[in-house]
Design an enzyme around this catalytic site. Sequence first.
Site, PDB file in Angstrom:
ATOM      1  N   GLY A   1       0.847  -1.182   0.000  1.00 19.36           N
ATOM      2  CA  GLY A   1       0.000   0.000   0.000  1.00 19.36           C
ATOM      3  C   GLY A   1       0.886   1.236   0.000  1.00 19.36           C
TER       4      GLY A   1
ATOM      5  CG  ASN B   1       0.324   2.285  12.638  1.00 19.24           C
ATOM      6  OD1 ASN B   1       1.333   2.929  12.921  1.00 19.24           O
ATOM      7  ND2 ASN B   1      -0.488   2.631  11.651  1.00 19.24           N
TER       8      ASN B   1
ATOM      9  CE  LYS C   1       3.471   5.585  13.814  1.00 14.05           C
ATOM     10  NZ  LYS C   1       3.700   4.696  12.649  1.00 14.05           N
TER      11      LYS C   1
ATOM     12  CG  ASN D   1      -0.521   5.890  15.266  1.00 10.37           C
ATOM     13  OD1 ASN D   1      -0.676   6.742  14.402  1.00 10.37           O
ATOM     14  ND2 ASN D   1       0.301   4.873  15.122  1.00 10.37           N
TER      15      ASN D   1
ATOM     16  CG  ASN E   1      -4.636   6.784  13.139  1.00 17.79           C
ATOM     17  OD1 ASN E   1      -4.946   6.546  11.981  1.00 17.79           O
ATOM     18  ND2 ASN E   1      -3.387   7.039  13.505  1.00 17.79           N
TER      19      ASN E   1
ATOM     20  CB  SER F   1      -3.515   5.096   7.870  1.00 17.42           C
ATOM     21  OG  SER F   1      -3.213   4.791   9.222  1.00 17.42           O
TER      22      SER F   1
ATOM     23  CD  GLU G   1      -3.313  -1.285  11.358  1.00 16.59           C
ATOM     24  OE1 GLU G   1      -2.382  -2.087  11.203  1.00 16.59           O
ATOM     25  OE2 GLU G   1      -3.172  -0.053  11.253  1.00 16.59           O
TER      26      GLU G   1
END
Length: 319
Positions: free
Chosen positions: A22, A115, A197, A201, A205, A268, A280
């Site tokens: 991707g 991730n 991270k 995220n 996200n 994402s 996810e």
Amino acid sequence: MTSNTKIIEDGRSCSIAIIGSGAVGCYYGGRLAQHGNDVHFLMRSDFDHVRQHGLQIRSPLGDFELPHVPCHLTTADIGPCDLVIIAMKATANEALLDLLPPLLKPDTILLTLQNGLGSDDFLAQHFGSQRVMGGLCFVCINRISPGVIHHIAQGQIALGEHHGPPQARTHDLAAEFQRCGIECHIEPSLIAARWKKLVWNIPFNGLSIAAGGIDTAAILANAALERRVRDLMREIIDTANQLGHDIPLSLIDTMIERTRTMSAYKPSSLIDFLAGHEVELDAIWGEPVRRAAMAGISMPTVEELYQQLCSAVSSRQHD
């Protein structure tokens, strides 16, 4: 294979397989191929297009094209490689049990760029900890059409070993990324870096979906949402510190100010959600809450967001 196995012999390009072609896989694989490495891409939806037309990378660092791209429908067609870069969604990790064996030599290294938490441990459980390295990508990037990747900003990778401190191979791989125009630094603790991270995220996200499908600029333009971002970040940092991973609270302001420079960036997870793809949920939100609970630590703010996201995904599936 030992953890000091040399990845790239002097004067020889590295044979690399990209699993998950991707935006992330094509961008970093494209950079490595641009600078002479023998990179093979496992592809599904873009296979015919890329085989005929190649890859295009649009980037503020300079656009480039790879007109002839070795792309494959199976890993058996690729064969054994020095390095396997895993950039597929963590939701599909069970497929790796069949995908990876044809790629393995005794000294093949598995580098996951996925991730959240858990992917490193999954690979170590099934293929041996000594093979496994992890990379955290700090990059704004989207696949905008078949074979076309738009690199918007950033792009650095934080690299670490699954078990133990950095080794000779860690430095070798970091140097190769640097040579190929990919900013890379080495983390003394991969798990601490993964928690760091998550500080970005989990809120961005997550709220991009929970707040109704909005980008990072819209989140920070809303005072209530920015407060929620800060509350989430504080809870994640407090939890990480209690688990022994030293993360300063100053990271909150640093990350928020850096996010302001991204303009209207769609994370994402939002793109996956809007496209009807799997999100996810477990790796980014569920697993941190579970690991904290196992240590007797509650994460009520993150858990609330996790439940909101589970409901949003469930509602989407029933629409």
